[in-house]
Design an enzyme around this catalytic site. Structure first.
Site: not given
Length: 227
Positions: A110, A133
């Site tokens: 992330s 993501h």
């Protein structure tokens, strides 16, 4: 400073800041670790491993200004965390004049991705993974176009930083981020070490000795030394 305080200072730095200073080969290297969840403006629970950005930022200033510090190694094993805090750390690292090398061990997920690519050279262990993501949000979200545009602009900031500090293209990054075929209940892609290097996200596969050797080579080159 007393002898006892000198002996306990390195231990306190490791316990409180996840940092240590080493000397060898005529160089003084600083180590900072980014572990657990990156804590931002709000406090996380006592039972969670966290990296506090208010600890990291002053440490980076001190290293940049230190006449004794020759280089910085950043170790990452993080699940991600607060976007603005993570980007603040990444921007600080990318703006340093001291040689910097990052090493992803375990995970650099992330918002940990911008931190990993922010250093001069990035490494990842073969067994480590990185989850790419889209931005997530918590709390109340107003169902108006402005709210979703805000998330889109935040994602653009992250993507621009990653693309600007790695060899991945924006098109490839978006395809990994919006992949719907890999994660059962989510959108995105999990990359292992070799895949992270293959797509241009991370520079090199390697471990601790590789990262240290690279950092020392950069320092020697900056000094104009041979070998």
């Amino acid at each position: 400073m007393s002898e006892n305080s000198k002996n306990t200072e390195p231990k306190e730095n490791i316990n409180e800041m996840g940092s240590v200073v080493t000397s060898g080969d005529g160089m003084t290297l600083h180590l900072i670790s980014i572990i657990g969840q990156i804590e931002g403006h709000g406090l996380l629970g006592d039972n969670q491993k966290t990296t506090k950005y208010e600890h990291i930022l002053p440490s980076l200033v001190a290293i940049e200004e230190s006449e004794q510090a020759d280089g910085l190694l950043v170790l990452l094993n993080t699940v991600g965390g607060d976007v603005e805090a993570g980007l603040a750390i990444a921007e600080m690292l990318s703006g340093m004049s001291k040689p910097t090398v990052s090493l992803v061990l375990g995970g650099g997920h992330s918002i940990g991705i911008p931190i990993a690519v922010s250093c001069g050279v990035s490494f990842i262990a073969p067994s480590a993974t990185m989850t790419v993501h889209p931005v997530r949000t918590t709390g109340t979200v107003l169902g108006v176009p402005q709210a979703f545009r805000g998330l889109e602009k935040m994602q653009e900031r992250i993507n621009k930083f990653i693309v600007g500090h790695s060899h991945i293209t924006n098109e490839k990054l978006n395809s990994l981020m919006l992949n719907t075929r890999e994660l059962a209940t989510d959108v995105g892609t999990v990359l292992d070490g070799y895949e992270a290097v293959s797509c241009g996200l991370i520079d090199k596969i390697g471990g601790l000795s590789d990262a240290l050797s690279e950092l020392k080579a950069i320092i020697k080159a900056k000094r104009g030394e041979n070998g």
